[in-house]
Design a protein around this motif. Sequence first.
Motif, PDB file in Angstrom:
ATOM      1  N   LEU A  44      -8.145  12.759   7.800  1.00 55.25           N
ATOM      2  CA  LEU A  44      -7.065  11.917   7.850  1.00 55.25           C
ATOM      3  C   LEU A  44      -6.183  12.965   7.420  1.00 55.25           C
ATOM      4  O   LEU A  44      -5.461  12.827   8.058  1.00 55.25           O
ATOM      5  CB  LEU A  44      -7.515  10.554   7.222  1.00 55.25           C
ATOM      6  N   GLN A  45      -6.147  14.402   6.880  1.00 53.35           N
ATOM      7  CA  GLN A  45      -5.673  14.782   5.894  1.00 53.35           C
ATOM      8  C   GLN A  45      -5.194  15.767   6.588  1.00 53.35           C
ATOM      9  O   GLN A  45      -4.306  16.707   6.466  1.00 53.35           O
ATOM     10  CB  GLN A  45      -6.195  15.087   5.290  1.00 53.35           C
ATOM     11  N   ALA A  46      -5.887  15.834   8.303  1.00 53.63           N
ATOM     12  CA  ALA A  46      -6.293  16.977   9.290  1.00 53.63           C
ATOM     13  C   ALA A  46      -5.514  16.635   9.839  1.00 53.63           C
ATOM     14  O   ALA A  46      -5.281  17.270  11.020  1.00 53.63           O
ATOM     15  CB  ALA A  46      -7.416  17.743   9.255  1.00 53.63           C
ATOM     16  N   ARG A  47      -5.287  15.205  10.507  1.00 47.64           N
ATOM     17  CA  ARG A  47      -4.728  15.281  11.689  1.00 47.64           C
ATOM     18  C   ARG A  47      -3.597  14.189  11.848  1.00 47.64           C
ATOM     19  O   ARG A  47      -3.486  12.774  10.520  1.00 47.64           O
ATOM     20  CB  ARG A  47      -5.878  13.976  11.981  1.00 47.64           C
ATOM     21  N   THR A  48      -3.066  14.019  12.479  1.00 43.41           N
ATOM     22  CA  THR A  48      -1.642  12.747  12.607  1.00 43.41           C
ATOM     23  C   THR A  48      -2.296  12.127  14.088  1.00 43.41           C
ATOM     24  O   THR A  48      -2.648  12.597  14.905  1.00 43.41           O
ATOM     25  CB  THR A  48      -0.654  13.817  13.529  1.00 43.41           C
ATOM     26  N   LEU A  49      -2.219  10.646  13.262  1.00 40.17           N
ATOM     27  CA  LEU A  49      -2.796   9.998  14.464  1.00 40.17           C
ATOM     28  C   LEU A  49      -1.446   9.141  14.971  1.00 40.17           C
ATOM     29  O   LEU A  49      -0.109   9.050  15.566  1.00 40.17           O
ATOM     30  CB  LEU A  49      -2.784   8.644  13.198  1.00 40.17           C
ATOM     31  N   ALA A  50      -1.815   9.639  16.922  1.00 41.50           N
ATOM     32  CA  ALA A  50      -1.242   9.794  17.563  1.00 41.50           C
ATOM     33  C   ALA A  50      -1.041   7.370  18.048  1.00 41.50           C
ATOM     34  O   ALA A  50      -2.058   7.419  18.493  1.00 41.50           O
ATOM     35  CB  ALA A  50      -1.220  10.177  18.981  1.00 41.50           C
ATOM     36  N   ARG A  51       0.126   7.765  18.439  1.00 37.84           N
ATOM     37  CA  ARG A  51       0.164   6.225  19.669  1.00 37.84           C
ATOM     38  C   ARG A  51      -0.016   5.943  20.751  1.00 37.84           C
ATOM     39  O   ARG A  51       0.905   7.151  20.863  1.00 37.84           O
ATOM     40  CB  ARG A  51       1.902   5.731  18.678  1.00 37.84           C
ATOM     41  N   LEU A  52      -0.840   5.344  20.816  1.00 36.66           N
ATOM     42  CA  LEU A  52      -0.842   5.352  22.198  1.00 36.66           C
ATOM     43  C   LEU A  52      -0.442   4.398  22.910  1.00 36.66           C
ATOM     44  O   LEU A  52      -0.111   3.801  24.235  1.00 36.66           O
ATOM     45  CB  LEU A  52      -2.249   5.202  22.496  1.00 36.66           C
ATOM     46  N   THR A  53      -0.385   3.158  22.648  1.00 34.38           N
ATOM     47  CA  THR A  53      -0.006   1.645  22.642  1.00 34.38           C
ATOM     48  C   THR A  53       0.754   1.277  21.378  1.00 34.38           C
ATOM     49  O   THR A  53       0.647   1.574  20.630  1.00 34.38           O
ATOM     50  CB  THR A  53      -1.090   1.094  23.390  1.00 34.38           C
ATOM     51  N   PRO A  54       2.025  -0.155  22.059  1.00 32.75           N
ATOM     52  CA  PRO A  54       2.233  -0.558  20.974  1.00 32.75           C
ATOM     53  C   PRO A  54       1.711  -0.849  19.840  1.00 32.75           C
ATOM     54  O   PRO A  54       1.855  -1.656  18.370  1.00 32.75           O
ATOM     55  CB  PRO A  54       2.923  -1.493  20.862  1.00 32.75           C
ATOM     56  N   GLN A  55      -0.001  -1.164  19.943  1.00 31.27           N
ATOM     57  CA  GLN A  55      -0.523  -2.009  19.108  1.00 31.27           C
ATOM     58  C   GLN A  55      -1.778  -0.613  18.417  1.00 31.27           C
ATOM     59  O   GLN A  55      -2.561  -0.707  17.314  1.00 31.27           O
ATOM     60  CB  GLN A  55      -1.708  -2.823  20.285  1.00 31.27           C
ATOM     61  N   THR A  56      -1.297   0.259  18.755  1.00 34.42           N
ATOM     62  CA  THR A  56      -2.029   1.403  18.463  1.00 34.42           C
ATOM     63  C   THR A  56      -1.837   1.314  16.439  1.00 34.42           C
ATOM     64  O   THR A  56      -0.430   1.955  16.188  1.00 34.42           O
ATOM     65  CB  THR A  56      -2.219   3.084  18.659  1.00 34.42           C
ATOM     66  N   THR A  57      -3.171   2.040  15.697  1.00 27.30           N
ATOM     67  CA  THR A  57      -2.816   2.034  14.732  1.00 27.30           C
ATOM     68  C   THR A  57      -2.452   3.710  14.000  1.00 27.30           C
ATOM     69  O   THR A  57      -3.462   4.094  14.241  1.00 27.30           O
ATOM     70  CB  THR A  57      -3.946   1.488  13.575  1.00 27.30           C
ATOM     71  N   VAL A  58      -0.964   3.785  13.764  1.00 24.29           N
ATOM     72  CA  VAL A  58      -0.782   5.317  13.490  1.00 24.29           C
ATOM     73  C   VAL A  58      -0.887   5.667  12.091  1.00 24.29           C
ATOM     74  O   VAL A  58      -0.726   7.140  11.356  1.00 24.29           O
ATOM     75  CB  VAL A  58       0.369   5.813  14.395  1.00 24.29           C
ATOM     76  N   GLN A  59      -0.616   4.792  10.647  1.00 22.85           N
ATOM     77  CA  GLN A  59      -1.202   4.594   9.355  1.00 22.85           C
ATOM     78  C   GLN A  59      -1.938   4.868   9.307  1.00 22.85           C
ATOM     79  O   GLN A  59      -3.164   4.357   9.178  1.00 22.85           O
ATOM     80  CB  GLN A  59      -0.098   3.826   9.060  1.00 22.85           C
ATOM     81  N   ALA A  60      -1.911   5.663   7.529  1.00 23.36           N
ATOM     82  CA  ALA A  60      -3.513   6.729   7.342  1.00 23.36           C
ATOM     83  C   ALA A  60      -4.344   5.572   6.727  1.00 23.36           C
ATOM     84  O   ALA A  60      -5.156   4.963   6.445  1.00 23.36           O
ATOM     85  CB  ALA A  60      -3.224   7.883   6.466  1.00 23.36           C
ATOM     86  N   SER A  61      -3.533   4.683   5.801  1.00 20.85           N
ATOM     87  CA  SER A  61      -3.859   3.983   5.178  1.00 20.85           C
ATOM     88  C   SER A  61      -4.373   2.090   5.760  1.00 20.85           C
ATOM     89  O   SER A  61      -5.151   1.827   5.081  1.00 20.85           O
ATOM     90  CB  SER A  61      -2.639   3.680   4.282  1.00 20.85           C
ATOM     91  N   ALA A  62      -3.721   2.424   6.583  1.00 20.32           N
ATOM     92  CA  ALA A  62      -4.196   1.010   7.401  1.00 20.32           C
ATOM     93  C   ALA A  62      -5.016   1.632   7.887  1.00 20.32           C
ATOM     94  O   ALA A  62      -6.475   0.613   8.307  1.00 20.32           O
ATOM     95  CB  ALA A  62      -3.052   0.203   8.790  1.00 20.32           C
ATOM     96  N   LEU A  63      -5.669   2.379   8.624  1.00 14.70           N
ATOM     97  CA  LEU A  63      -6.699   2.835   9.195  1.00 14.70           C
ATOM     98  C   LEU A  63      -7.936   3.010   8.184  1.00 14.70           C
ATOM     99  O   LEU A  63      -8.993   2.204   8.366  1.00 14.70           O
ATOM    100  CB  LEU A  63      -6.833   4.207  10.039  1.00 14.70           C
ATOM    101  N   ARG A  64      -7.372   3.135   7.089  1.00 13.97           N
ATOM    102  CA  ARG A  64      -8.548   2.845   5.490  1.00 13.97           C
ATOM    103  C   ARG A  64      -8.245   1.761   5.635  1.00 13.97           C
ATOM    104  O   ARG A  64     -10.396   1.398   5.621  1.00 13.97           O
ATOM    105  CB  ARG A  64      -7.930   3.562   4.892  1.00 13.97           C
ATOM    106  N   ARG A  65      -8.198   0.452   5.691  1.00 17.58           N
ATOM    107  CA  ARG A  65      -8.505  -0.837   5.601  1.00 17.58           C
ATOM    108  C   ARG A  65      -9.493  -0.932   6.975  1.00 17.58           C
ATOM    109  O   ARG A  65     -10.133  -1.734   6.273  1.00 17.58           O
ATOM    110  CB  ARG A  65      -7.062  -1.770   6.124  1.00 17.58           C
TER     111      ARG A  65
END
Length: 255
Positions: free
Chosen positions: A162-183
């Motif tokens: 997670l620290q090595a990456r930026t989570l790209a937004r592909l659609t309005p529903q894409t999860t892009v926050q690391a904390s949200a993805l962890r959950r």
Amino acid sequence: MIAKADFIEGMAKGLAVLESFDTERQRLNATLAAQRAGITRAAARRHLLTLTHLGYLESDGSYFWLTPKVLRFSGSYLASARLPRVIQPTLNRLAAQTQESFSAVVLDGDEVVIVARSGVYGAPTRLLAYGLHLGARLPAHATSTGRVLLAAMGPAELSAWLQARTLARLTPQTTVQASALRRLLKQVREDDFCLATEEHELGVLALAVPLRNMQGRTVAALNVVASTQQREASALQQGLLPLLMEAAREVRALL
């Protein structure tokens, strides 16, 4: 880690140039290849010319693009790797049984890669925007298979990922926050499956389960993809999750 004396820097740079071609940039000049590979323009130019001489690229004098010769690498992998050969009959059986499309997927850095795929029997194939062909690469954070594979990581390994990456937004529903993805990944571990709704592409549902070997290690993910116009998420989960889980149990001794 490899010893410094054993590391061939020229080979690493050449492969970096080859890997700089993708669906976003199918044609590159020396400047673009240098930027993508992280090397100088002069070095990129030499590697591009060498790869063209070897037949892996074609060129119009300014821009370069891949040739079918690069498929020799993927063809050799698919012919020799155990996972695609083992899982293919199961994918074909599931597709024939449900008229849906199934894939086996592995993690490679930021992305997941489809290493085996069924056809769709008795129903027209729906081509997704990014494609679901054999060898297709999809962003791990926004796909059901990627989340299954990320959920199998240990805490330290996941934190580093997670620290090595930026989570790209592909659609309005894409999860892009690391904390949200962890959950979400915590829930995937508890459920032992993942349902992703329109996070990679609008109108697309995907359901995935882990494929584990006899030692309990997750080696791949098995998934099914459907259209929101044809199925609701709850119906996809209710109808196909038992089939996916049973298939994962059946192939475990073979992985």
